[in-house]
Design a protein around this motif. Sequence first.
Motif, PDB file in Angstrom:
ATOM      1  N   ALA A 162       0.820  -1.216   0.000  1.00  0.00           N
ATOM      2  CA  ALA A 162       0.000   0.000   0.000  1.00  0.00           C
ATOM      3  C   ALA A 162       0.852   1.265   0.000  1.00  0.00           C
ATOM      4  CB  ALA A 162      -0.935   0.000   1.207  1.00  0.00           C
ATOM      5  N   GLY A 163       2.086   1.151   0.467  1.00  0.00           N
ATOM      6  CA  GLY A 163       2.999   2.296   0.448  1.00  0.00           C
ATOM      7  C   GLY A 163       3.301   2.790  -0.953  1.00  0.00           C
ATOM      8  N   GLY A 398       4.897  12.549   1.515  1.00  0.00           N
ATOM      9  CA  GLY A 398       4.986  12.023   2.875  1.00  0.00           C
ATOM     10  C   GLY A 398       4.409  10.620   2.995  1.00  0.00           C
ATOM     11  N   LEU A 399       4.346  10.159   4.226  1.00  0.00           N
ATOM     12  CA  LEU A 399       3.900   8.786   4.500  1.00  0.00           C
ATOM     13  C   LEU A 399       2.426   8.755   4.877  1.00  0.00           C
ATOM     14  CD1 LEU A 399       6.934   7.646   6.687  1.00  0.00           C
ATOM     15  CD2 LEU A 399       6.604   7.314   4.217  1.00  0.00           C
ATOM     16  N   VAL A 400       1.803   7.624   4.615  1.00  0.00           N
ATOM     17  CA  VAL A 400       0.426   7.384   5.059  1.00  0.00           C
ATOM     18  C   VAL A 400       0.503   6.617   6.372  1.00  0.00           C
ATOM     19  CG1 VAL A 400      -1.811   6.422   4.448  1.00  0.00           C
ATOM     20  CG2 VAL A 400      -0.266   7.177   2.633  1.00  0.00           C
ATOM     21  N   GLN A 401      -0.139   7.163   7.385  1.00  0.00           N
ATOM     22  CA  GLN A 401      -0.110   6.517   8.698  1.00  0.00           C
ATOM     23  C   GLN A 401      -1.436   5.819   8.967  1.00  0.00           C
ATOM     24  OE1 GLN A 401       0.558  10.193  10.681  1.00  0.00           O
ATOM     25  NE2 GLN A 401       2.788  10.066  10.578  1.00  0.00           N
ATOM     26  N   GLY A 402      -1.339   4.596   9.453  1.00  0.00           N
ATOM     27  CA  GLY A 402      -2.550   3.889   9.876  1.00  0.00           C
ATOM     28  C   GLY A 402      -3.350   3.251   8.760  1.00  0.00           C
ATOM     29  N   MET A 403      -2.740   3.020   7.585  1.00  0.00           N
ATOM     30  CA  MET A 403      -3.470   2.344   6.507  1.00  0.00           C
ATOM     31  C   MET A 403      -3.436   0.838   6.766  1.00  0.00           C
ATOM     32  SD  MET A 403      -2.920   2.304   2.355  1.00  0.00           S
ATOM     33  CE  MET A 403      -3.638   3.839   1.857  1.00  0.00           C
ATOM     34  N   LYS A 404      -4.498   0.341   7.374  1.00  0.00           N
ATOM     35  CA  LYS A 404      -4.580  -1.078   7.703  1.00  0.00           C
ATOM     36  C   LYS A 404      -5.963  -1.609   7.344  1.00  0.00           C
ATOM     37  CE  LYS A 404      -1.349  -0.811  11.568  1.00  0.00           C
ATOM     38  NZ  LYS A 404      -1.172  -0.946  13.021  1.00  0.00           N
ATOM     39  N   THR A 405      -5.991  -2.878   6.977  1.00  0.00           N
ATOM     40  CA  THR A 405      -7.283  -3.551   6.803  1.00  0.00           C
ATOM     41  C   THR A 405      -7.592  -4.276   8.110  1.00  0.00           C
ATOM     42  OG1 THR A 405      -6.242  -5.555   5.979  1.00  0.00           O
ATOM     43  CG2 THR A 405      -6.840  -3.895   4.345  1.00  0.00           C
ATOM     44  N   ARG A 406      -8.716  -4.960   8.113  1.00  0.00           N
ATOM     45  CA  ARG A 406      -9.103  -5.695   9.325  1.00  0.00           C
ATOM     46  C   ARG A 406      -8.187  -6.897   9.573  1.00  0.00           C
ATOM     47  NH1 ARG A 406     -14.114  -5.027   6.681  1.00  0.00           N
ATOM     48  NH2 ARG A 406     -15.488  -3.497   7.650  1.00  0.00           N
ATOM     49  N   THR A 407      -7.473  -7.330   8.533  1.00  0.00           N
ATOM     50  CA  THR A 407      -6.791  -8.619   8.610  1.00  0.00           C
ATOM     51  C   THR A 407      -5.405  -8.571   9.243  1.00  0.00           C
ATOM     52  OG1 THR A 407      -6.046  -8.284   6.342  1.00  0.00           O
ATOM     53  CG2 THR A 407      -8.030  -9.607   6.666  1.00  0.00           C
ATOM     54  N   GLY A 408      -4.787  -7.402   9.365  1.00  0.00           N
ATOM     55  CA  GLY A 408      -3.460  -7.407   9.979  1.00  0.00           C
ATOM     56  C   GLY A 408      -2.615  -6.209   9.638  1.00  0.00           C
ATOM     57  N   LYS A 466      -3.012  10.840   8.154  1.00  0.00           N
ATOM     58  CA  LYS A 466      -3.571   9.675   8.857  1.00  0.00           C
ATOM     59  C   LYS A 466      -4.732   9.120   8.055  1.00  0.00           C
ATOM     60  CE  LYS A 466      -4.708   8.181  13.549  1.00  0.00           C
ATOM     61  NZ  LYS A 466      -3.707   7.127  13.516  1.00  0.00           N
ATOM     62  N   PHE A 467      -4.628   7.857   7.723  1.00  0.00           N
ATOM     63  CA  PHE A 467      -5.656   7.176   6.933  1.00  0.00           C
ATOM     64  C   PHE A 467      -6.877   6.902   7.810  1.00  0.00           C
ATOM     65  CE2 PHE A 467      -7.573   3.444   4.940  1.00  0.00           C
ATOM     66  CZ  PHE A 467      -7.530   3.784   3.595  1.00  0.00           C
ATOM     67  N   ASP A 468      -8.067   7.237   7.291  1.00  0.00           N
ATOM     68  CA  ASP A 468      -9.293   7.088   8.083  1.00  0.00           C
ATOM     69  C   ASP A 468     -10.398   6.537   7.182  1.00  0.00           C
ATOM     70  OD1 ASP A 468     -11.784   7.539   9.382  1.00  0.00           O
ATOM     71  OD2 ASP A 468     -10.901   9.129  10.597  1.00  0.00           O
ATOM     72  N   TRP A 469     -10.704   5.245   7.374  1.00  0.00           N
ATOM     73  CA  TRP A 469     -11.711   4.589   6.521  1.00  0.00           C
ATOM     74  C   TRP A 469     -13.049   5.310   6.574  1.00  0.00           C
ATOM     75  CZ3 TRP A 469     -10.905   1.330   2.773  1.00  0.00           C
ATOM     76  CH2 TRP A 469      -9.837   0.425   2.821  1.00  0.00           C
ATOM     77  N   ASP A 470     -13.540   5.582   7.772  1.00  0.00           N
ATOM     78  CA  ASP A 470     -14.898   6.118   7.904  1.00  0.00           C
ATOM     79  C   ASP A 470     -15.015   7.506   7.295  1.00  0.00           C
ATOM     80  OD1 ASP A 470     -15.761   3.835   9.197  1.00  0.00           O
ATOM     81  OD2 ASP A 470     -15.143   4.571  11.167  1.00  0.00           O
ATOM     82  N   ARG A 471     -14.063   8.374   7.595  1.00  0.00           N
ATOM     83  CA  ARG A 471     -14.119   9.735   7.052  1.00  0.00           C
ATOM     84  C   ARG A 471     -13.964   9.714   5.527  1.00  0.00           C
ATOM     85  NH1 ARG A 471      -9.969  12.736   9.918  1.00  0.00           N
ATOM     86  NH2 ARG A 471      -8.568  12.234   8.222  1.00  0.00           N
ATOM     87  N   MET A 472     -13.111   8.843   5.048  1.00  0.00           N
ATOM     88  CA  MET A 472     -12.820   8.767   3.619  1.00  0.00           C
ATOM     89  C   MET A 472     -14.058   8.407   2.791  1.00  0.00           C
ATOM     90  SD  MET A 472     -10.102   6.161   1.868  1.00  0.00           S
ATOM     91  CE  MET A 472     -11.176   4.766   1.597  1.00  0.00           C
ATOM     92  N   LEU A 473     -14.921   7.546   3.348  1.00  0.00           N
ATOM     93  CA  LEU A 473     -16.049   7.011   2.581  1.00  0.00           C
ATOM     94  C   LEU A 473     -17.376   7.730   2.855  1.00  0.00           C
ATOM     95  CD1 LEU A 473     -15.131   3.224   2.884  1.00  0.00           C
ATOM     96  CD2 LEU A 473     -14.931   4.649   0.842  1.00  0.00           C
ATOM     97  N   GLN A 474     -17.326   8.859   3.540  1.00  0.00           N
ATOM     98  CA  GLN A 474     -18.562   9.613   3.793  1.00  0.00           C
ATOM     99  C   GLN A 474     -19.116  10.197   2.487  1.00  0.00           C
ATOM    100  OE1 GLN A 474     -17.503  12.580   6.651  1.00  0.00           O
ATOM    101  NE2 GLN A 474     -17.666  11.216   8.411  1.00  0.00           N
TER     102      GLN A 474
END
Length: 598
Positions: A162-163, A398-408, A466-474
């Motif tokens: 993902a980087g 810059g870097l993306v912080q906190g980009m994670k899926t549910r799996t790990g 900071k990666f944010d699933w919920d905010r991103m998909l609003q």
Amino acid sequence: MNGLLTFLSQFIFLVRSGNMASFFRRRIAEKLSRTLQQSEDALIPALAAVPVMKKQQAADFKLSINTLRDNGILPSSGDIQLQAEDLASQLKRDSMVEDIFTGRGLVMFKVNPKLLAQKLLEPFGKGEDDKFGLNSELFNSLKKGTTLVEYSSPNIAKKFHAGHLRSTIIGNFIANLKQTLGNDVIRMNYLGDWGMQFGLLGAGFGQFGCVEKLKQNPLQHLFEVYVQVNKEAEHNEDIKQAARDFFRQLEQHESHAVSLWQQFRDITVEEYQHVYKRLGVQFDVYSGESFHQDGAQEVVQQLRSRGLLKIAENGTGVVDLSADGDMSSVSTLLRSDGTTLYITRDIAAAVDRKEKYSFDEMIYVTDKSQQNHFYQLFQILLAMGHSWADRCRHVSFGLVQGMKTRTGDVVFLEDVLDEARTRMLHNMSQSNTTKEMDDPEDTAEKVGISALIVQDFKGPLQSDYKFDWDRMLQAQGDTGVFLQYTHARLCSLKRRNEGLEAATFDPSLLPERTSVTILQHLLRYDEVLYQSAQDLQPKHLVNFLLKLCHLIASAHRELPVKGSPQDVAQARLRLFSGACSVLANGMKILGITPVDKM
């Protein structure tokens, strides 16, 4: 009578000209040219469309006295507001410029709103939707020619992390923008397909690899092998030596090593192309470090012959980059065993590209940790006599912080894309406004990718975020979902009123503030593209499109098409169609595929 003739002559010129905002900018520059005794071209950069504010907007264009002073057109001393008032008093109003006034060192111009609507919306009745804003004098100062953009550039034999998403979508945006503005663009993916990592992988595959697993899930298996061999190498000197031996065999073109390496490379490119297709990204050239092994040796010879390559105490080959020649700052180009490094191959690649493609500029898109690498690269190229290195540019991010899926914790891009699609599909199924679609999964995929891109592009590229699933998909707020929703809504409006669109429309039927505000915002489109072309930051275009969507949302409520008299409905439909086209054009430059239904 004379006033009418003047108006008509301007109107005829207006209809023939296809320059939209440029028409107004040019005509205002004509006025200024006569007063200031300067060429119109010198004055045009000082004119800008006024950004739309919440309160009622009195002006369409503004002229900066500071810019005129900086360019030597006006004296740099004296009260700036008095200079503005003096200049404004010498300028005459006419049928195009209705009002001229000043404020805070600016001269402000209000243009005829009927002409504003006519000029800006005229191209959308002629099938010139994709040309809007592109025929602008602002772009005359931009250098045209061949632009080579190197981006994405993942390492082979590893799953697409993902980087690498940022490099891929930023590079794609830059290539799209340059192409839109008339450059010939070469899109290059420079794969990390050489170096000591393949020594490790080659040695590791001999010990931990399984041909059957490689067939079933190739990149996953190679990733597992790479993790395992790295862990072993931490405390096993034999593994480290085996890796060095394998890489030396590669550099000496021994058949077993090259055959295994080629198999890894072919597998990886095939897998990557699947991910790129999902992102809507294409490349003209798949290159890689491996293409430049021989060239890297030639670079070493050239540096030696020029006296630029020194041998350090540890036996490595270095180039002295220090200002005083005291070896306080060096770049290592050769290991002590004679094998080349990444930068050696990068120098060879740059020289080869210049010879092969005769580029006018080359842009590298990588994260900010590589800033020093590119500084060294460009300095060494200049030291070798390649003056074109001045036209090479590194766009860092810059870097993306906190980009994670549910799996790990280990985040592969395909997992992120899958999750974006799944979450978007769920959100669409919960929404009352979702339309019936032929392929909901495809729509969810496109909208999910839009959300990823907009979240990434909203701020300065150099910033970490900071990666944010919920905010991103609003669906509400400044998101890619909001862009897609607005576009789909406008497409629906056009479908519902099919047959109503006319070749001509009455611009005087768009007097409402909401109409005028959209038009004033569209005036800035060429300026936004110009600004984006200068600093290669997508945030200008993203924020312009998000603002446009907010203005469209207001207009939807206040300017109904259905139920209005036919001529009013036609004028409003032209306004919405124009806004829809600009929105779609801008989204495509960002790398977003607009959807018609959602």
